[in-house]
Design a protein around this motif. Structure first.
Motif, PDB file in Angstrom:
ATOM      1  N   LEU A  10       0.822  -1.215   0.000  1.00 10.12           N
ATOM      2  CA  LEU A  10       0.000   0.000   0.000  1.00 10.12           C
ATOM      3  C   LEU A  10       0.852   1.259   0.000  1.00 10.12           C
ATOM      4  N   ALA A  11       2.040   1.193   0.625  1.00 15.02           N
ATOM      5  CA  ALA A  11       2.944   2.343   0.661  1.00 15.02           C
ATOM      6  C   ALA A  11       3.741   2.483  -0.633  1.00 15.02           C
ATOM      7  N   GLU A  12       3.495   1.598  -1.571  1.00 14.86           N
ATOM      8  CA  GLU A  12       4.126   1.608  -2.887  1.00 14.86           C
ATOM      9  C   GLU A  12       5.645   1.506  -2.803  1.00 14.86           C
ATOM     10  N   ILE A  13       6.121   0.619  -1.932  1.00 12.48           N
ATOM     11  CA  ILE A  13       7.550   0.312  -1.838  1.00 12.48           C
ATOM     12  C   ILE A  13       7.902  -0.524  -3.058  1.00 12.48           C
ATOM     13  N   PRO A  14       8.990  -0.156  -3.762  1.00 12.11           N
ATOM     14  CA  PRO A  14       9.361  -0.892  -4.982  1.00 12.11           C
ATOM     15  C   PRO A  14       9.464  -2.407  -4.740  1.00 12.11           C
ATOM     16  N   LEU A  15       9.174  -3.152  -5.748  1.00 12.47           N
ATOM     17  CA  LEU A  15       9.117  -4.612  -5.792  1.00 12.47           C
ATOM     18  C   LEU A  15       7.867  -5.158  -5.106  1.00 12.47           C
ATOM     19  N   VAL A  16       7.578  -4.731  -3.890  1.00 13.16           N
ATOM     20  CA  VAL A  16       6.411  -5.233  -3.169  1.00 13.16           C
ATOM     21  C   VAL A  16       5.138  -4.647  -3.769  1.00 13.16           C
ATOM     22  N   ASP A  17       5.203  -3.391  -4.241  1.00 13.61           N
ATOM     23  CA  ASP A  17       4.000  -2.754  -4.783  1.00 13.61           C
ATOM     24  C   ASP A  17       3.599  -3.305  -6.142  1.00 13.61           C
ATOM     25  N   SER A  18       4.434  -4.163  -6.731  1.00 12.46           N
ATOM     26  CA  SER A  18       4.068  -4.758  -8.019  1.00 12.46           C
ATOM     27  C   SER A  18       2.955  -5.804  -7.848  1.00 12.46           C
ATOM     28  N   VAL A  19       2.727  -6.218  -6.599  1.00 12.09           N
ATOM     29  CA  VAL A  19       1.644  -7.159  -6.305  1.00 12.09           C
ATOM     30  C   VAL A  19       0.552  -6.391  -5.573  1.00 12.09           C
ATOM     31  N   ASP A  20      -0.669  -6.550  -6.019  1.00  7.19           N
ATOM     32  CA  ASP A  20      -1.810  -5.869  -5.414  1.00  7.19           C
ATOM     33  C   ASP A  20      -1.944  -6.254  -3.936  1.00  7.19           C
TER      34      ASP A  20
END
Length: 175
Positions: free
Chosen positions: A133-143
């Motif tokens: 949710l915080a749109e941290i790179p790599l992790v934010d690529s998954v909903d």
């Protein structure tokens, strides 16, 4: 935790204080599935666990065999945990072993208690959703919904495994 115990907690802890008694109960309830096992096969299985070698070295097998025959199985039989036939040298688990085995079932396969396992899984799942949710790179690529769904499936599978591993206790308790 357990109600209607026939063995005092101090006796259960005394039983579990010895690794060979723990492994005997674990082997008879898990691997043997409640069937009668020869002392030779039981001692080989425990010696294999102790040494990590298959077949285990003869001195270890003999040590395990003798300690089971002379000390551990008579003690477990006296407490009603196992049925030990001295003449035939066979052993089988009795229903009262479930009471002792319940203490062994408190650990997950990773060695953590189930409480520690579920807390860790909850923290990791929360971190994955929040970082997404915080749109941290790599992790934010998954909903975030996909992260949450994946971890809910992990929780469901973990609970299913935990319940399956104590199915005999649940069956005895609720049927």
């Amino acid at each position: 935790m357990l109600r209607n115990r026939s063995l005092p907690e101090s006796v259960v802890y005394d039983i579990l204080a010895n690794s060979r008694r723990r492994e005997t109960i674990r082997h008879l309830t898990d691997t043997a599935g409640g069937r009668t096992v020869s002392l030779r096969k039981l001692s080989e299985a425990i010696a294999t666990d102790e040494t990590g070698q298959s077949p285990p070295p003869r001195p270890c097998r003999e040590s395990v065999y003798n300690s089971l025959h002379q000390t551990h199985l008579p003690k477990l039989a006296e407490l009603g945990i196992v049925e030990y036939n001295l003449e035939a040298r066979t052993v089988s688990v009795r229903n009262s072993a479930r009471e002792v085995d319940q203490y062994l079932a408190l650990l997950s396969p990773s060695g953590l208690t189930w409480g520690e396992y579920y807390r860790t899984l909850g923290i990791v799942s929360l971190l994955a959703v929040v970082t997404s949710l915080a749109e941290i790179p790599l992790v934010d690529s998954v909903d975030p919904l996909l992260w949450a769904s994946g971890f809910l499936v992990a929780f469901a599978l973990s609970v299913t495994y935990q319940l399956w591993s104590v199915r005999w206790y649940l069956r005895q308790r609720f049927l």
